[in-house]
Write a protein that holds these residues in place. Structure first.
Motif, PDB file in Angstrom:
ATOM      1  N   LEU A 100       0.836  -1.196   0.000  1.00 35.69           N
ATOM      2  CA  LEU A 100       0.000   0.000   0.000  1.00 35.69           C
ATOM      3  C   LEU A 100       0.876   1.253   0.000  1.00 35.69           C
ATOM      4  N   ILE A 157       3.345  -4.037  -7.359  1.00 36.10           N
ATOM      5  CA  ILE A 157       2.027  -4.131  -7.982  1.00 36.10           C
ATOM      6  C   ILE A 157       1.377  -5.424  -7.511  1.00 36.10           C
ATOM      7  N   LEU A 158       0.313  -5.273  -6.734  1.00 33.82           N
ATOM      8  CA  LEU A 158      -0.388  -6.450  -6.248  1.00 33.82           C
ATOM      9  C   LEU A 158      -1.253  -7.011  -7.356  1.00 33.82           C
ATOM     10  N   LYS A 184       7.725  -0.131  -7.367  1.00 35.07           N
ATOM     11  CA  LYS A 184       6.343  -0.315  -6.952  1.00 35.07           C
ATOM     12  C   LYS A 184       6.061  -1.785  -6.770  1.00 35.07           C
ATOM     13  N   ASN A 207       2.409   1.964  -3.317  1.00 36.85           N
ATOM     14  CA  ASN A 207       1.448   2.314  -4.359  1.00 36.85           C
ATOM     15  C   ASN A 207       0.979   3.760  -4.301  1.00 36.85           C
ATOM     16  N   VAL A 208       1.320   4.461  -3.226  1.00 33.98           N
ATOM     17  CA  VAL A 208       0.898   5.854  -3.144  1.00 33.98           C
ATOM     18  C   VAL A 208       1.675   6.638  -4.195  1.00 33.98           C
ATOM     19  N   PRO A 209       0.958   7.292  -5.125  1.00 35.81           N
ATOM     20  CA  PRO A 209       1.675   7.981  -6.194  1.00 35.81           C
ATOM     21  C   PRO A 209       2.528   9.121  -5.655  1.00 35.81           C
ATOM     22  N   SER A 210       3.741   9.207  -6.169  1.00 31.60           N
ATOM     23  CA  SER A 210       4.667  10.225  -5.695  1.00 31.60           C
ATOM     24  C   SER A 210       4.706  11.391  -6.670  1.00 31.60           C
ATOM     25  N   CYS A 239       8.432   6.916  -1.408  1.00 33.00           N
ATOM     26  CA  CYS A 239       7.073   7.234  -1.835  1.00 33.00           C
ATOM     27  C   CYS A 239       6.616   8.551  -1.223  1.00 33.00           C
TER      28      CYS A 239
END
Lengths: 344, 337
Positions: A263, A280-281, A278, A266-269, A342
């Motif tokens: 999680l 990726i789940l 990243k 995945n927070v866009p930077s 991130c």
């Protein structure tokens, strides 16, 4: 170090919604929206409740508010006047009424949560009148005080909600929630419907009110960056269960659950040069009607092993106050936010 | 090389009873094959109308009053040229043949863009057969192939699914498959990840990047989320009040933003170096009334840099080039150098 009083203690809270099918509305299954959640909220502090849609975070908030009756578990609430604590999960609506003023709520959609037929004055006065807290001149004084508290002007009092922008409406919602001097505010995604510049205003206002009045927030959000900014402690939920519960700082420095790690990554930077790797789940969050066996996260987990599919990991303390529900919490060396670069 | 899509001085106005709303007021940009242009702005900035005007689906009473939208065409007889989409009749056969074939669009809420009464597969097949001369069987195979490419597991089964049977992330994938099945040269993505969870959002961003590498289309990525735009775009356009405030390559824009509005936007999101519980930077005031006519800087009055400087109010709006590929519409930055 003496810690503030525990106002709210949620213990093994569950909410299973029945699924009805057929002519006779036979119960064919349950949506396990919340399936064993525990945490504590102390006076004047903020607890962040984070998770993706469908993880049950809103349902937890609603059970605390008494909008849903829990299937099992307790919601211990400590009233501010020194009375013994009460289990909100196990009281009659009549008993709930006098307690409700202590716990108030701010909703996500400021366009749906204010009555369009009432002026701001009426909206703010209503809780005071209903609870017989103030009337006449005293009422007007309190209403004016509230308007100032949230940074609106007195001329706004006679206007209707439609005349306000989203940010201003959210200020009205906050003022309404503060009217009865509550000690807990449940804020369910209070800034998700707002633009970032307005979101910042509401965040600042909420922090200001907390510093001034000392109200405790249960801050429900999907935005890790915001939650980090706000919260002392964070509860991370996945399909109705707590996967990690820890103070903010160690959580972001070194998460112990693979879901938390993913999680965070995945927070866009907003810094292209800092975009870390990243995680990726694969797939979608699990279905709460039919959650996977064992650890609910195992089908998407990068580190899953055989036992994860069969044995459900208990929530264990790996460090003081840092609780994790993962079999390999001690073994895995997960990367925190800072190392991933991130945004949060 | 001629850009895939070039928009010149586009103006889209809505004639309302309250006055003329200048939703898009002189916007210029271009995007090339295989590149992504991010368009960021807050609600009401006109970013979505830009996307709609390229497809010629601006809802009435909105109208393109000025400007060119030049799409590079490669005709079947081998000739090349540029077609001005702004000159087309939105209801014409030509406009309809371009939508979906040359320019495709994906939206925020895929539930609203699919018909709930038809299977996802049939809708993709319909799009394909409308634009190219293929048999039903061929189209079906193409649709299955496309669904596989966008990462839908067991596409040969899922092709029979109705939109409500798919999860939000899967629906968004199916919509991307429908948009790309005719191999368009331009993909307009209007807030495609806004309704999705962060883990799904990351999947979709990754998928779009990967598909762009494979198909080489140009993408216009419209979003309010600065982070997502930073991750997917090559160049970024910051719009406010229907105008471009700053345009730059992605690393320049996020590392050295010049326009006070861009800076304020970036500062208002808590980042890794924002101290916990510190006051976040806010932008005072609100966007001006949409029907207001502002000749100078539309950010005047909210800007923390100009301090009521009359230069900002009086200098007519102009986007000035300050460096290679970097343009700013701020009199303070541009005049002071």
């Amino acid at each position: 170090m003496s810690e503030a009083q525990v106002l709210l203690e949620v213990k093994d809270l569950k909410k299973h919604f029945p699924i009805h099918r057929g002519v006779f509305k036979k119960v064919v299954g349950h949506v396990k929206a919340v399936d064993g959640v525990s945490f504590r909220l102390r006076a004047g502090e903020t607890l962040g409740l984070v998770g993706e849609s469908g993880c049950g975070k809103t349902t937890v908030g609603r059970m605390i508010m008494g909008a849903y009756r829990p299937t099992s578990g307790n919601v211990w609430f400590q009233p501010p006047n020194g009375q013994p604590r009460i289990d909100l999960a196990d009281i009659r609506p009549k008993q709930m009424k006098p307690l409700r003023r202590h716990i108030q709520m701010v909703f996500q959609d400021p366009f749906a949560s204010l009555n369009p037929r009432m002026t701001v004055r009426q909206i703010l006065a209503e809780p005071l009148v209903v609870n017989k807290v103030a009337k006449g001149r005293e009422l007007e004084a309190r209403v004016r005080e509230l308007v100032e508290l949230v940074g609106l002007k007195l001329i706004h009092l006679n206007r209707y909600p439609h005349a306000f922008s989203g940010g201003q409406r959210q200020r009205i919602s906050i003022a309404r929630a503060m009217a009865l001097y509550p000690c807990v505010i449940v804020a369910d995604e209070p800034t998700s419907a707002l633009d970032v510049s307005v979101q910042a205003q509401i965040v600042n206002l909420s922090l200001e009110i907390q510093d001034k009045i000392g109200v405790a927030y249960l801050f429900i959000s999907h935005d890790l960056g915001l939650v980090r900014h706000f919260s002392k402690k964070i509860v991370l939920m996945y399909v109705g269960r707590v996967v990690e519960y820890a103070p903010a700082e160690p959580l972001f420095a070194r998460p112990r659950h693979p879901y938390t790690e993913a999680l965070m990554s995945n927070v866009p930077s907003t810094r292209p040069e800092m975009v870390g790797h990243k995680i990726i789940l694969e797939g979608d969050p699990a279905d709460p009607i039919n959650p996977p066996s064992g650890c609910p996260f195992h089908p998407r987990c990068l580190y899953a092993e055989e036992m994860c599919a069969t044995v459900e990991p208990p929530l264990m303390e790996v460090e003081p106050e840092h609780l994790v529900a993962c079999h390999f919490a001690d073994v895995l060396n997960l990367t925190g936010c800072d190392a991933l670069g991130c945004a949060v | 090389m001629v850009p895939t899509l070039e928009v010149q001085n586009l103006r889209v106005h809505f004639m309302l009873d309250e006055g003329v709303v200048r939703a898009v007021d002189g916007v210029t940009f271009s995007v090339r094959d295989g590149k992504t242009l991010g368009i960021v702005g807050e609600s009401g900035s006109g970013k979505s109308v830009i996307g709609q005007s390229i497809l010629r689906i601006v809802p009435p009473p909105g109208r393109i009053v000025e400007g060119k939208i030049l799409l590079r065409m490669e005709n079947e007889d081998g000739t090349k040229g540029r077609l001005d989409l702004a000159q087309l009749d939105p209801n014409s056969r030509q406009a309809r043949s371009i939508r979906g074939r040359d320019v495709a669009m994906i939206f925020q809420e895929p539930m609203n863009s699919f018909s709930p009464l038809h299977t996802v597969g049939n809708q993709i097949i319909e799009a394909l057969r409308l634009h190219s001369d293929v048999s039903k069987n061929e189209a079906r195979n193409r649709a299955i192939e496309m669904l596989g490419k966008v990462g839908i597991p067991r596409p040969e089964h899922r092709i029979e699914a109705y939109p409500h049977q798919l999860s939000g992330g899967m629906r968004q994938r199916a919509m991307i498959a429908m948009a790309l099945v005719c191999n368009p040269r331009v993909l307009i993505a209007d807030e495609p990840t806004t309704a999705l969870d962060v883990t799904i959002q990351a999947q979709i961003v990754e998928l779009l990047k990967q598909l762009q590498e494979e198909f080489g289309m140009a993408i216009l990525f419209i979003s309010h989320n600065l982070g997502v735009v930073a991750e997917i775009s090559h160049d970024v356009l910051v719009v406010y009040f229907g105008r471009v405030m700053e345009q730059a390559p992605v690393d320049v824009l996020f590392r050295e933003p010049l326009h006070p509005y861009t800076r304020a936007l970036l500062k208002s999101v808590p980042g890794i170096d924002t101290p916990v519980r510190s006051k976040l930077a806010t932008i005072d005031g609100t966007i001006p009334e949409p029907s207001e006519l502002i000749p100078g800087c539309p950010f005047f009055g909210r800007c923390d840099q100009c301090g009521g400087d009359s230069v900002c109010q009086d200098t007519p709006y102009v986007l000035t080039k300050v460096a290679e590929n970097h343009s700013v519409a701020c009199p303070l930055v541009c005049v002071a150098g």
